[in-house]
Design an enzyme around this catalytic site. Structure first.
Site, PDB file in Angstrom:
ATOM      1  N   LYS A  50     119.969  75.106 105.364  1.00  0.00           N
ATOM      2  CA  LYS A  50     119.619  73.714 105.681  1.00  0.00           C
ATOM      3  C   LYS A  50     120.866  72.859 105.871  1.00  0.00           C
ATOM      4  O   LYS A  50     120.944  72.082 106.809  1.00  0.00           O
ATOM      5  CB  LYS A  50     118.756  73.102 104.578  1.00  0.00           C
ATOM      6  CG  LYS A  50     117.876  74.058 103.820  1.00  0.00           C
ATOM      7  CD  LYS A  50     116.558  74.335 104.495  1.00  0.00           C
ATOM      8  CE  LYS A  50     115.893  75.538 103.828  1.00  0.00           C
ATOM      9  NZ  LYS A  50     114.518  75.757 104.115  1.00  0.00           N
TER      10      LYS A  50
ATOM     11  N   ASP B 100     118.281  77.588  91.737  1.00  0.00           N
ATOM     12  CA  ASP B 100     118.147  77.825  93.174  1.00  0.00           C
ATOM     13  C   ASP B 100     118.560  76.535  93.872  1.00  0.00           C
ATOM     14  O   ASP B 100     117.908  75.506  93.714  1.00  0.00           O
ATOM     15  CB  ASP B 100     116.680  78.166  93.496  1.00  0.00           C
ATOM     16  CG  ASP B 100     116.480  78.469  94.975  1.00  0.00           C
ATOM     17  OD1 ASP B 100     117.475  78.491  95.732  1.00  0.00           O
ATOM     18  OD2 ASP B 100     115.315  78.676  95.380  1.00  0.00           O
TER      19      ASP B 100
ATOM     20  N   TRP C  35     108.529  76.568  94.857  1.00  0.00           N
ATOM     21  CA  TRP C  35     108.450  77.145  96.208  1.00  0.00           C
ATOM     22  C   TRP C  35     107.551  78.382  96.118  1.00  0.00           C
ATOM     23  O   TRP C  35     107.806  79.252  95.276  1.00  0.00           O
ATOM     24  CB  TRP C  35     109.874  77.522  96.653  1.00  0.00           C
ATOM     25  CG  TRP C  35     109.983  78.144  98.006  1.00  0.00           C
ATOM     26  CD1 TRP C  35     109.440  77.693  99.180  1.00  0.00           C
ATOM     27  CD2 TRP C  35     110.720  79.336  98.343  1.00  0.00           C
ATOM     28  NE1 TRP C  35     109.796  78.526 100.212  1.00  0.00           N
ATOM     29  CE2 TRP C  35     110.568  79.545  99.724  1.00  0.00           C
ATOM     30  CE3 TRP C  35     111.481  80.251  97.606  1.00  0.00           C
ATOM     31  CZ2 TRP C  35     111.156  80.618 100.394  1.00  0.00           C
ATOM     32  CZ3 TRP C  35     112.071  81.314  98.269  1.00  0.00           C
ATOM     33  CH2 TRP C  35     111.913  81.495  99.649  1.00  0.00           C
TER      34      TRP C  35
HETATM   35  C1  LMR Z   1     110.314  76.194 103.257  1.00  0.00           C
HETATM   36  O1  LMR Z   1     110.077  76.062 102.050  1.00  0.00           O
HETATM   37  O2  LMR Z   1     109.581  75.743 104.145  1.00  0.00           O
HETATM   38  C2  LMR Z   1     111.577  76.906 103.686  1.00  0.00           C
HETATM   39  O3  LMR Z   1     112.362  77.206 102.594  1.00  0.00           O
HETATM   40  C3  LMR Z   1     111.292  78.069 104.558  1.00  0.00           C
HETATM   41  C4  LMR Z   1     110.707  79.233 103.840  1.00  0.00           C
HETATM   42  O4  LMR Z   1     111.267  80.318 103.945  1.00  0.00           O
HETATM   43  O5  LMR Z   1     109.668  79.098 103.192  1.00  0.00           O
END
Ligand code: LMR
Length: 397
Positions: free
Chosen positions: A246, A211, A130
Site C-alpha cells: 500500500k 502486522d 482481517w
Molecule cells: C484487503 O484487506 O482488502 C487487502 O489487504 C487485500 C487482501 O489481500 O485482502
C-alpha cells in the site's frame, strides 16, 4: 485422485474484486478490496516507483538468484523505515529482517518460525480482524483464540473487554496486533492502549505479533510506527510482518518483510536461520523486483523525498474522503450516525448497515462493499460521491 476434492468458495475480499471486474455497469463503484484509487478512480504506479524502475533498468546487470533472505540492502532499509534511523534497536544486534513475498508471505514465515519455537503457543486475534489472518495463520498450525477489539454499537475500541481478555493470556502465547490503520475497522490503538498492552505483555509473558501493512497511510510514517517502536524498546521479543503493497503501491510485486527481535544477537541469528529454512521449504526465495525498487527509493534522497510526498498525498486524500463521505451521508433520513468514519484511520471503516442494505447497494447500484460492511474510503472520489450518497440514502430509507 482429483475427484476427491470439493470446490472452495472464493475469498470474501478477492472474490468481490473479481465480481466487480466482471460487472459491466458503467456507474459501478469499487469500495471493496484495499487498493488505493486516486480521484479519477485509477491505481497508478507512483512516480517515484516509475523513476526507480527506470534507474533499475540501467543498473540491473543480472537476474541471477538473490538468496533466501532477499536483498540485504532492502532489509536494512526496511529496518530503518519501521523503527526510524535512530532507534536503539538498530544497533542492539537483537533484530533481523528478511524479505518476504508481501505482507501475507511475511505473516506466514513469522507464524512458521513461532510454531517451530513454541508448537503449543496459541495466537490471540482481535475481533474483528482481517479475514485472511485466520486461515493464513491458522493453517501454519496455530490454535486461534479471540480477544474483543471493536464495539459495533459504539464504533469504538472495546478497551475494557480487550484488556480484560489480554490479562488472561498465558505466557508464551502470541497476540496479533495491527500496527496502524486497523483492517477492517479503521479504529487504531491510542498510545495509551499500546503502552498498556506492552505492560501486560511484560507482566504476563505473551509476545506481540504485529502486522503493519499501512505505515504512512494513517497519521504519517513515524506516527504510525508508535506501537512497534515503543514495543521494540520495551519488550524482549517481538515479531513484525510488514508490507510495501500500500505505501509504495507495489501490490502485485509482493514486497514485504518479516522482522524478529530476540533477547540477544545469538538468538536472533538462530531465528533468522530458521526463517530462511522455512522460506526455502515454501518458496525458496522472494521475488526481487519490488524490493529492489524500495531500496533504490529509500537509498536516494531525492527519490525518497518524492515518494514521501506522494504517500502524503495518498494519506490526505483518504482523510478528505472520510470527511466527504461523512458529511454526505450524515443527514440521511433514517438518522443513522456515521460520524465515526471521519475520526478513524487508514483505508477502512465499517458502515454498520444491514446485509440486506449492503446487497441492495451491490445489486441495484453496482456499489461493491465487503460483507462485514467494511468500505475502502480510497474508492470514493469527487465524481462518484454524489452517486454513493444518493444510493446510500435510498437503501437507508
Ligand atoms: C484487503 O484487506 O482488502 C487487502 O489487504 C487485500 C487482501 O489481500 O485482502
Amino acid at each position: 485422485m482429483f475427484e476427491t476434492l470439493k470446490p472452495v468458495g472464493m475469498d470474501p475480499i478477492l472474490g468481490l474484486m473479481a465480481a466487480f471486474r466482471a460487472d459491466s455497469r458503467e456507474q459501478k463503484v469499487d469500495l471493496g478490496v484495499g487498493v488505493y484509487q486516486d480521484d479519477r478512480g485509477r491505481t497508478p504506479v507512483m512516480t517515484s516507483v516509475k523513476e526507480a524502475e527506470a534507474k533499475l533498468m540501467e543498473l540491473e546487470l543480472t537476474k541471477s538468484y538473490q538468496g533466501i533472505a532477499g536483498d540485504p540492502d532492502y532489509n536494512a532499509r526496511m529496518l530503518q523505515l519501521l523503527f526510524g534511523a535512530d532507534h536503539s534497536i538498530l544497533s542492539s544486534g537483537r533484530v533481523k529482517t528478511i524479505q518476504a513475498p508481501g505482507g501475507s508471505g511475511a505473516l506466514r514465515v513469522g507464524a512458521e518460525v513461532i510454531q517451530r519455537a513454541t508448537p503449543n503457543a496459541k495466537l490471540w486475534v482481535g475481533v474483528p480482524t482481517w479475514p485472511n489472518h485466520i486461515p493464513l495463520l491458522g493453517s501454519a498450525g496455530f490454535e486461534i483464540k479471540e480477544y474483543p477489539y471493536y464495539n459495533l454499537a459504539t464504533d469504538e475500541i472495546n478497551s475494557d473487554a480487550m484488556m480484560e481478555t489480554l490479562r488472561q493470556v498465558p505466557a508464551g502465547d502470541m497476540v496479533l496486533l495491527h500496527g496502524c490503520c486497523h483492517n477492517p475497522t479503521g479504529a487504531d490503538l491510542s498510545h495509551e492502549q499500546w503502552d498498556q498492552i506492552a505492560d501486560l505483555a511484560l507482566e504476563r509473558g505473551f509476545i506481540p505479533f504485529i502486522d503493519t501493512a499501512y505505515q504512512g497511510l494513517g497519521n504519517g510514517l513515524n506516527e504510525d510506527a508508535y506501537g512497534m517502536r515503543m514495543m521494540a524498546d520495551r519488550l524482549p521479543e517481538l515479531v513484525i510482518a510488514s508490507s510495501c503493497s500500500k505505501n509504495f503501491g507495489l501490490y502485485r510485486e509482493r514486497t514485504g518483510s518479516i522482522t524478529f527481535i530476540a533477547e540477544n544477537s545469538q538468538q536472533v541469528d538462530i531465528v533468522a536461520s530458521q526463517a530462511m529454512s522455512i522460506a526455502r521449504q515454501i518458496y525458496s526465495m522472494p521475488p526481487a523486483h519490488g524490493a529492489l525498487l524500495v531500496s533504490l527509493i529509500l537509498g536516494d534522497d531525492q527519490l525518497r523525498a518524492n515518494w514521501q510526498a506522494e504517500l502524503e498525498e495518498v494519506r490526505l486524500r483518504i482523510k478528505s474522503m472520510r470527511s466527504l463521505l461523512t458529511s454526505s451521508i450524515q443527514g440521511n433520513s433514517a438518522g443513522v450516525d456515521f460520524s465515526h468514519i471521519e475520526q478513524q484511520n487508514g483505508m477502512f471503516s465499517f458502515l454498520g448497515i444491514s446485509s440486506a442494505q449492503l446487497e441492495r447497494l451491490r445489486e441495484e447500484f453496482g456499489i461493491y462493499i465487503v460483507s462485514s460492511t467494511r468500505v475502502n474510503l480510497a474508492g470514493i472520489n469527487s465524481s462518484n460521491i454524489g452517486y454513493i450518497s444518493e444510493s446510500m440514502n435510498t437503501v437507508l430509507k
